[in-house]
Design an enzyme around this catalytic site. Structure first.
Site, PDB file in Angstrom:
ATOM      1  N   GLY A   1      -6.162 -31.975 -17.139  1.00 37.47           N
ATOM      2  CA  GLY A   1      -6.494 -30.608 -17.823  1.00 37.47           C
ATOM      3  C   GLY A   1      -6.903 -29.679 -16.757  1.00 37.47           C
ATOM      4  CB  SER A   2      -6.483 -29.121 -13.253  1.00 35.01           C
ATOM      5  OG  SER A   2      -5.058 -29.428 -12.953  1.00 35.01           O
ATOM      6  CG  ASN A   3      -1.590 -26.767 -14.654  1.00 31.52           C
ATOM      7  OD1 ASN A   3      -1.261 -25.856 -14.110  1.00 31.52           O
ATOM      8  ND2 ASN A   3      -1.541 -28.318 -14.141  1.00 31.52           N
TER       9      ASN A   3
ATOM     10  CE  LYS B   1       8.950 -38.835 -29.948  1.00 33.66           C
ATOM     11  NZ  LYS B   1       8.420 -38.258 -28.819  1.00 33.66           N
TER      12      LYS B   1
ATOM     13  CG  MET C   1       1.036 -37.621 -20.271  1.00 27.34           C
ATOM     14  SD  MET C   1       2.144 -36.906 -18.883  1.00 27.34           S
ATOM     15  CE  MET C   1       2.985 -38.216 -18.519  1.00 27.34           C
ATOM     16  NE  ARG C   2       1.663 -38.270 -28.160  1.00 34.54           N
ATOM     17  CZ  ARG C   2       1.742 -39.440 -28.725  1.00 34.54           C
ATOM     18  NH1 ARG C   2       2.877 -39.646 -29.350  1.00 34.54           N
ATOM     19  NH2 ARG C   2       0.746 -40.452 -28.150  1.00 34.54           N
TER      20      ARG C   2
ATOM     21  CG  ASN D   1       6.466 -28.948 -19.830  1.00 41.70           C
ATOM     22  OD1 ASN D   1       5.287 -29.267 -19.669  1.00 41.70           O
ATOM     23  ND2 ASN D   1       7.430 -29.551 -19.057  1.00 41.70           N
TER      24      ASN D   1
ATOM     25  CG  HIS E   1       8.742 -30.834 -14.203  1.00 38.33           C
ATOM     26  ND1 HIS E   1       8.405 -32.056 -14.816  1.00 38.33           N
ATOM     27  CD2 HIS E   1       9.555 -31.019 -13.149  1.00 38.33           C
ATOM     28  CE1 HIS E   1       8.931 -32.769 -14.290  1.00 38.33           C
ATOM     29  NE2 HIS E   1       9.634 -32.348 -13.204  1.00 38.33           N
TER      30      HIS E   1
HETATM   31  C1  GRF Z   1       0.953 -30.954 -13.905  1.00 36.72           C
HETATM   32  O1  GRF Z   1       1.361 -31.536 -12.498  1.00 36.72           O
HETATM   33  C2  GRF Z   1       2.109 -30.667 -14.485  1.00 36.72           C
HETATM   34  O2  GRF Z   1       2.917 -30.174 -13.863  1.00 36.72           O
HETATM   35  C3  GRF Z   1       2.447 -31.875 -15.251  1.00 36.72           C
HETATM   36  O3  GRF Z   1       1.380 -32.702 -15.686  1.00 36.72           O
HETATM   37  C4  GRF Z   1       0.312 -32.308 -14.582  1.00 36.72           C
HETATM   38  C5  GRF Z   1      -1.124 -32.104 -15.437  1.00 36.72           C
HETATM   39  O4  GRF Z   1      -1.999 -31.792 -14.654  1.00 36.72           O
HETATM   40  N1  GRF Z   1       3.331 -31.578 -16.359  1.00 36.72           N
HETATM   41  P1  GRF Z   1      -3.333 -31.258 -15.358  1.00 36.72           P
HETATM   42  O5  GRF Z   1      -3.611 -32.137 -16.476  1.00 36.72           O
HETATM   43  O6  GRF Z   1      -3.232 -30.081 -15.639  1.00 36.72           O
HETATM   44  O7  GRF Z   1      -4.277 -31.379 -14.268  1.00 36.72           O
END
Ligand code: GRF
Length: 213
Positions: A23-25, A76, A101-102, A118, A120
Site C-alpha cells: 500500500g505504499s502507492n 470472478k 493482485m487480481r 493502473n 506498473h
Molecule cells: C507497485 O510496484 C506497483 O507498480 C505494482 O505493485 C506494486 C505495489 O506496491 N502494480 P505498493 O503496494 O503500492 O507498495
C-alpha cells in the site's frame, strides 16, 4: 468522463484505490491528494486480502476500507458484481489500482470504461506481469521505468497516460532498483491522476491517450 475519453474535466470525482499488499502507492496518493496534487477525493480503499499492510495505512490515514472476500463467490464475475454494487453505493467514479493482485474481467472493466488506472513498474509494453522490476533487472536492461495506464480488457496493455524512465546504474542491485522505482511511482501516479481528472483527452483507435486541450 465516459465512452472514448473525458468529455469534461472530472474535478470532483470520488476515488477508490484498490490494493492487495503493502500500500505504499496508496499512502503516497492520499498524502498528495490532501496537498491538492490532483482534484477529486480518495474516499475509499478496496482490498481483497485481509492481511494487507495497506489496511493499516488506511486506518492511520482515516480512509475507510472495504474488504470484499473473493473466496465465497463461484467465479470472478459473481465477485465483481458484488464489488461493483458496493462501489455504486460509494458513488465511486475513478478507480486507481495500486498493487491490486487480481485481474479484472471485461465485465468490470466495461462498467468503469476508461475510469480505471493502473501503475506498473516497467516501461510497458516491456516486462508485463507481476515481477516486472526483477525481470527488467535480470534481463540486463540499462533503462527501465514506470508506466501509468488506463485499464482495458487486456493485462498491462491499456492506453498509456504517463511514463517515466529510470537508468539502471552499475551500482544498482535489485533492492536499490526496487526502492528507486517505488520512489518514482509515488511521484508519477499523482501526476497521471491529475492529467486524467483535470485535462480533456481522448483515446485514439483504442490505443493512444491523447490530450485535447
Ligand atoms: C507497485 O510496484 C506497483 O507498480 C505494482 O505493485 C506494486 C505495489 O506496491 N502494480 P505498493 O503496494 O503500492 O507498495
Amino acid at each position: 468522463m465516459a465512452g472514448k475519453g473525458n468529455t469534461r474535466p472530472l474535478t470532483d470525482a470520488r476515488i477508490a484505490v484498490f490494493c492487495s499488499g503493502n500500500g505504499s502507492n496508496f499512502e503516497a496518493l492520499v498524502r498528495k491528494n490532501r496537498r491538492s496534487a490532483f482534484p477529486g477525493c480518495i474516499v475509499l480503499m478496496v482490498v481483497d486480502n485481509p492481511r494487507a499492510y495497506a489496511i493499516e495505512r488506511a486506518r492511520r490515514l482515516g480512509i475507510p476500507v472495504l474488504y470484499v472476500d473473493p473466496s465465497p463467490y463461484e467465479n470472478k464475475q459473481a465477485y465483481e458484481k458484488v464489488l461493483y454494487e458496493e462501489l455504486r453505493v460509494w458513488k465511486i467514479e475513478l478507480i486507481l489500482l495500486a498493487g491490486f493482485m487480481r485481474i479484472l474481467s471485461p465485465f468490470f472493466v466495461r462498467k468503469y470504461k476508461n475510469r480505471i488506472l493502473n501503475i506498473h513498474p516497467s516501461l510497458l509494453p516491456s516486462f508485463k506481469g507481476a515481477s516486472a522490476i526483477r525481470d527488467a533487472f535480470e534481463y540486463g536492461v540499462k533503462v527501465t521505468g514506470v508506466t501509468v495506464h488506463i485499464v482495458n480488457e487486456g493485462v498491462d496493455e491499456g492506453p498509456i497516460v504517463l511514463q517515466r524512465a529510470l537508468k539502471i546504474s552499475e551500482d544498482d542491485n535489485l533492492d536499490s532498483l526496487e526502492a528507486r522505482i517505488h520512489r518514482l511511482e509515488h511521484r508519477i501516479y499523482a501526476e497521471a491522476v491529475n492529467i486524467v481528472l483535470s485535462r480533456s483527452w481522448k483515446i485514439v483507435k483504442g490505443r493512444k491517450f491523447v490530450l485535447c486541450d
